[in-house]
Scaffold this motif. Structure first.
Motif, PDB file in Angstrom:
ATOM      1  N   MET A   1      82.611 -28.372 -21.346  1.00  0.00           N
ATOM      2  CA  MET A   1      81.526 -27.841 -20.521  1.00  0.00           C
ATOM      3  C   MET A   1      80.218 -28.569 -20.837  1.00  0.00           C
ATOM      4  N   PHE A   2      79.424 -28.804 -19.776  1.00  0.00           N
ATOM      5  CA  PHE A   2      78.175 -29.555 -19.926  1.00  0.00           C
ATOM      6  C   PHE A   2      76.989 -28.703 -19.502  1.00  0.00           C
ATOM      7  N   ASP A   3      75.817 -29.068 -20.048  1.00  0.00           N
ATOM      8  CA  ASP A   3      74.603 -28.324 -19.749  1.00  0.00           C
ATOM      9  C   ASP A   3      74.088 -28.583 -18.343  1.00  0.00           C
ATOM     10  N   ASP A   4      74.240 -29.824 -17.886  1.00  0.00           N
ATOM     11  CA  ASP A   4      73.585 -30.169 -16.630  1.00  0.00           C
ATOM     12  C   ASP A   4      74.463 -31.081 -15.796  1.00  0.00           C
ATOM     13  N   ALA A   5      74.093 -31.190 -14.532  1.00  0.00           N
ATOM     14  CA  ALA A   5      74.896 -31.958 -13.576  1.00  0.00           C
ATOM     15  C   ALA A   5      74.951 -33.435 -13.950  1.00  0.00           C
ATOM     16  N   SER A   6      73.849 -33.979 -14.477  1.00  0.00           N
ATOM     17  CA  SER A   6      73.840 -35.427 -14.691  1.00  0.00           C
ATOM     18  C   SER A   6      74.803 -35.831 -15.811  1.00  0.00           C
ATOM     19  N   THR A   7      74.837 -35.044 -16.898  1.00  0.00           N
ATOM     20  CA  THR A   7      75.770 -35.363 -17.985  1.00  0.00           C
ATOM     21  C   THR A   7      77.214 -35.192 -17.503  1.00  0.00           C
ATOM     22  N   TYR A   8      77.426 -34.085 -16.784  1.00  0.00           N
ATOM     23  CA  TYR A   8      78.763 -33.834 -16.241  1.00  0.00           C
ATOM     24  C   TYR A   8      79.205 -34.991 -15.345  1.00  0.00           C
ATOM     25  N   GLU A   9      78.313 -35.407 -14.456  1.00  0.00           N
ATOM     26  CA  GLU A   9      78.656 -36.488 -13.524  1.00  0.00           C
ATOM     27  C   GLU A   9      78.917 -37.796 -14.274  1.00  0.00           C
ATOM     28  N   ARG A  10      78.131 -38.038 -15.305  1.00  0.00           N
ATOM     29  CA  ARG A  10      78.331 -39.257 -16.094  1.00  0.00           C
ATOM     30  C   ARG A  10      79.746 -39.293 -16.689  1.00  0.00           C
ATOM     31  N   VAL A  11      80.146 -38.154 -17.272  1.00  0.00           N
ATOM     32  CA  VAL A  11      81.474 -38.097 -17.904  1.00  0.00           C
ATOM     33  C   VAL A  11      82.563 -38.164 -16.835  1.00  0.00           C
ATOM     34  N   LYS A  12      82.353 -37.439 -15.763  1.00  0.00           N
ATOM     35  CA  LYS A  12      83.358 -37.423 -14.694  1.00  0.00           C
ATOM     36  C   LYS A  12      83.561 -38.833 -14.132  1.00  0.00           C
ATOM     37  N   ARG A  13      82.437 -39.506 -13.853  1.00  0.00           N
ATOM     38  CA  ARG A  13      82.514 -40.842 -13.250  1.00  0.00           C
ATOM     39  C   ARG A  13      83.102 -41.883 -14.203  1.00  0.00           C
ATOM     40  N   SER A  14      82.934 -41.641 -15.514  1.00  0.00           N
ATOM     41  CA  SER A  14      83.414 -42.634 -16.488  1.00  0.00           C
ATOM     42  C   SER A  14      84.934 -42.784 -16.434  1.00  0.00           C
ATOM     43  N   GLY A  15      85.621 -41.735 -16.011  1.00  0.00           N
ATOM     44  CA  GLY A  15      87.085 -41.787 -15.966  1.00  0.00           C
ATOM     45  C   GLY A  15      87.738 -41.669 -17.329  1.00  0.00           C
ATOM     46  N   ALA A  16      86.914 -41.533 -18.386  1.00  0.00           N
ATOM     47  CA  ALA A  16      87.485 -41.491 -19.739  1.00  0.00           C
ATOM     48  C   ALA A  16      88.187 -40.168 -20.023  1.00  0.00           C
ATOM     49  N   VAL A  17      87.747 -39.103 -19.362  1.00  0.00           N
ATOM     50  CA  VAL A  17      88.420 -37.814 -19.520  1.00  0.00           C
ATOM     51  C   VAL A  17      89.307 -37.614 -18.297  1.00  0.00           C
ATOM     52  N   SER A  18      90.595 -37.711 -18.514  1.00  0.00           N
ATOM     53  CA  SER A  18      91.537 -37.708 -17.404  1.00  0.00           C
ATOM     54  C   SER A  18      92.825 -37.020 -17.828  1.00  0.00           C
ATOM     55  N   ARG A  19      93.661 -36.771 -16.849  1.00  0.00           N
ATOM     56  CA  ARG A  19      94.991 -36.224 -17.122  1.00  0.00           C
ATOM     57  C   ARG A  19      95.729 -37.103 -18.152  1.00  0.00           C
ATOM     58  N   GLU A  20      95.611 -38.428 -17.942  1.00  0.00           N
ATOM     59  CA  GLU A  20      96.311 -39.377 -18.817  1.00  0.00           C
ATOM     60  C   GLU A  20      95.764 -39.309 -20.246  1.00  0.00           C
ATOM     61  N   ALA A  21      94.423 -39.194 -20.346  1.00  0.00           N
ATOM     62  CA  ALA A  21      93.805 -39.148 -21.679  1.00  0.00           C
ATOM     63  C   ALA A  21      94.250 -37.900 -22.431  1.00  0.00           C
ATOM     64  N   VAL A  22      94.316 -36.773 -21.722  1.00  0.00           N
ATOM     65  CA  VAL A  22      94.738 -35.528 -22.371  1.00  0.00           C
ATOM     66  C   VAL A  22      96.204 -35.640 -22.806  1.00  0.00           C
ATOM     67  N   ALA A  23      97.040 -36.187 -21.919  1.00  0.00           N
ATOM     68  CA  ALA A  23      98.465 -36.345 -22.252  1.00  0.00           C
ATOM     69  C   ALA A  23      98.620 -37.205 -23.502  1.00  0.00           C
ATOM     70  N   ALA A  24      97.840 -38.276 -23.579  1.00  0.00           N
ATOM     71  CA  ALA A  24      97.950 -39.183 -24.721  1.00  0.00           C
ATOM     72  C   ALA A  24      97.485 -38.500 -26.009  1.00  0.00           C
ATOM     73  N   ARG A  25      96.372 -37.768 -25.926  1.00  0.00           N
ATOM     74  CA  ARG A  25      95.825 -37.142 -27.128  1.00  0.00           C
ATOM     75  C   ARG A  25      96.753 -36.070 -27.702  1.00  0.00           C
ATOM     76  N   TYR A  26      97.524 -35.423 -26.828  1.00  0.00           N
ATOM     77  CA  TYR A  26      98.379 -34.329 -27.310  1.00  0.00           C
ATOM     78  C   TYR A  26      99.862 -34.699 -27.311  1.00  0.00           C
ATOM     79  N   GLY A  27     100.163 -35.923 -26.926  1.00  0.00           N
ATOM     80  CA  GLY A  27     101.557 -36.347 -26.956  1.00  0.00           C
ATOM     81  C   GLY A  27     102.448 -35.565 -26.005  1.00  0.00           C
ATOM     82  N   VAL A  28     101.910 -35.193 -24.844  1.00  0.00           N
ATOM     83  CA  VAL A  28     102.730 -34.505 -23.841  1.00  0.00           C
ATOM     84  C   VAL A  28     102.842 -35.388 -22.599  1.00  0.00           C
TER      85      VAL A  28
END
Lengths: 469, 102
Positions: free
Chosen positions: B26-53
């Motif tokens: 969760m983020f405080d403001d729209a700009s930080t949220y948008e920055r993370v969202k647009r980066s593509g670094a937090v994704s379904r694939e990233a979560v799968a990799a981090r948890y080995g699922v």
């Protein structure tokens, strides 16, 4: 009742009955003239032990304090009090505990009201029949559920929807005391019954069911209040110091839900994809656009718990770097030794498949188990928790005793002579019976009521009389 | 590059019922949220990799109104099972904290 209401006001005193709320918030909320008070009294969150054992997660005295204020408030205003998931898991034994608490309160305050008791515990023959009829289907992920599961279960409850609450209200109940219920159904029942749009009613219910949890600056469990109208609802916490913002209300649908946009109920799915959140002022938020998609088939989720066995636990720690660097091998050798000792003692009376021996290694992966991505040990000491789970407490205790002795003196190649490998702060602990959840399935009943029989009771101070439902 | 934990208001994990785990970023403001969202670094694939699922076992959502990213995975052990180590699922989020955001 007026035919054309344009507003239903709802008070939710707290997220869970027994967790408390501030009396001044409650008094302010009552002054806003709610149409009813709703409260959830249970959850699976405390774990399977409560459904398994029939005990309550919250202390009885804490529950009764909350109930006393709610019952007095509701009777003073002459409005319904709706209680769901009585006694943590909603099994009959827990519903009865709540019923006794309410009887005591009514007697103490000389209150007179009509009580509806709605049962949610499921009878085993009913479930066997539904299983044979192919009307029990798994959600994902789900454990195996068959007739043997039903036989092994201590209690199985159905999670009721809004309809059993509506039936109780239609029967004139002043207080509805329900077994396991969808948290949201407690709050959605009355507005839906009065013809308010289901998307608005269910979404308001979703915010209300956790009390003031959806505020920005939660201090302590407290009250939440909603104004449900024909095309939107407004939500605000009665405590003047608590603020709701569009973000805090939108965020609330994330909490403890796998999918933040689609919330499945017995009769359909609340869809928040098109919800809009607007600030009314600094403390209140207006929500619109939420939709409710009716399901083609009415389904009721089951929750069940069975006894795994009796457990004994030994806690110890290791500081020797020689042992720490070979901990996986050390524990594997220990497990072999323990199985061999158990066989010596019990022979065929306790086969290897009849008991569980588990070692948690804190400092390695004790918290995350198989999800732990860090593979190497970075700590200079490890905490080990050894758990023996067996068909009787005596057997579990015996295995824990064996474990202590075997673990203490398990040799390693680096040292010769008798070592003492584990530091134990105290002897093993007997935990009693332990349980597991054993079903994540839904039933398709013939109607929304057949799984939830209702009793109507006239309460008049200490006197109570069952009347026809 | 900044670690996700330094940008988020809150990263948390919790049971979503006894059979699933859910993660909220969760983020405080729209700009930080948008920055993370647009980066593509937090994704379904990233979560799968981090948890080995498996990727298809991850439910993944961007929640624009809440300025939040959400993912859910099946629990490795059901809540309260003999080998379950976290009854509330509350301490399972640490592997998400050091995801690097450009």
């Amino acid at each position: 009742m007026p035919a054309a209401e344009d507003e239903i006001r709802i008070l939710s005193p707290t997220g869970v009955c027994g967790s408390g709320f501030i009396e001044s918030s409650f008094a302010k909320a009552l002054s806003q003239k709610p149409y009813f008070i709703g409260v959830d009294a249970g959850s699976t969150d405390p774990g399977p032990a409560y459904l398994g054992s029939g005990r309550m997660a919250f202390p009885k005295d804490a529950v009764q304090r909350d109930l006393r204020l709610m019952l007095r408030g509701a009777r003073r205003l002459g409005i319904p009090l709706l209680i769901g998931s009585a006694g943590t898991a909603g099994a009959d034994v827990q519903l009865n505990l709540f019923y006794e608490l309410i009887q005591e309160l009514a007697a103490a305050d000389q209150l007179k009201f009509k009580l509806a008791l709605i049962h949610s515990e499921q009878q085993k023959p009913y479930l066997r029949q539904k299983l044979r009829d192919g009307r029990i289907t798994p959600l994902h992920p789900a454990p195996e559920f068959n007739e043997a599961t039903i036989d092994r279960s201590e209690h199985i409850v159905g999670m009721m929807g809004a309809e059993p609450f509506m039936r109780a209200l239609e029967a004139g109940a002043d207080v509805v005391l329900a077994g396991r219920a969808s948290d949201t159904a407690i709050f959605a029942a009355l507005p839906v019954m009065r013809g308010f749009p289901e998307g608005i009613a269910w979404h308001a219910a979703k915010i209300l069911e956790c009390g003031a949890a959806a505020v920005v600056n939660r201090k302590t469990p407290d009250c939440m209040f909603a104004w449900v109208r024909k095309d939107h609802f407004v939500v605000e916490a009665p405590d003047a110091g608590l603020r709701c913002t569009p973000q805090s209300i939108a965020s609330h649908s994330l909490y403890e839900n796998a999918d933040p946009f689609k919330l499945v109920e017995c009769s359909g799915t609340l869809d928040l994809t098109n919800s809009r959140y607007e600030a009314v002022n600094d403390t209140a938020v207006k929500v619109s656009g939420s939709e409710f998609i009716r399901a083609p088939r009415y389904t009721v989720k089951l929750e069940g718990a069975e006894k795994v066995g009796y457990q004994s636990v030994l806690i110890g720690s290791i500081r020797d770097p020689f042992i720490i660097r070979q901990i996986d091998d050390w524990t594997a050798r220990l497990i072999e030794k323990i199985h061999a000792r158990v066989k010596m003692i019990y022979g065929d009376r306790l086969g290897a498949e009849d008991y569980l021996f588990n070692i948690r290694i804190y400092g390695k992966n004790g918290t995350m188990g198989p999800l732990e991505p860090v593979k190497e040990i970075r700590s200079h000491e490890l905490c080990l928790v050894f758990e023996a789970t067996a068909p009787t407490q005596e057997m579990a205790s015996t295995i824990a005793g064996i474990t202590r002795h075997q673990a203490l003196h398990l040799p390693i190649p680096e040292w010769s002579g008798l070592i003492t490998a584990v530091a134990c702060p105290y002897n093993h602990l007997d935990r009693g019976a332990v349980y597991r959840f054993n079903v994540n399935h839904v039933v398709a009943p013939d109607d929304p009521y057949e799984m939830f029989p209702m009793e109507l009771i006239e309460i008049n101070g200490a006197a109570h009389r069952r009347i026809a439902a | 590059m900044t670690a996700l934990a330094d940008l988020a208001r809150l990263i948390r994990s919790k049971n979503a019922g006894p059979f699933e785990l859910t993660f909220d970023i969760m983020f405080d403001d729209a700009s930080t949220y948008e920055r993370v969202k647009r980066s593509g670094a937090v994704s379904r694939e990233a979560v799968a990799a981090r948890y080995g699922v498996r990727i298809d076992e991850v439910k993944f959502f961007f929640c624009d109104h809440a300025f939040a990213i959400k993912a859910s995975i099946p629990r490795p052990y059901f809540q309260g099972d003999p080998r379950d180590s976290d009854g509330h699922g509350g301490q399972q989020y640490a592997p998400l904290m050091d995801i690097e955001i450009p």
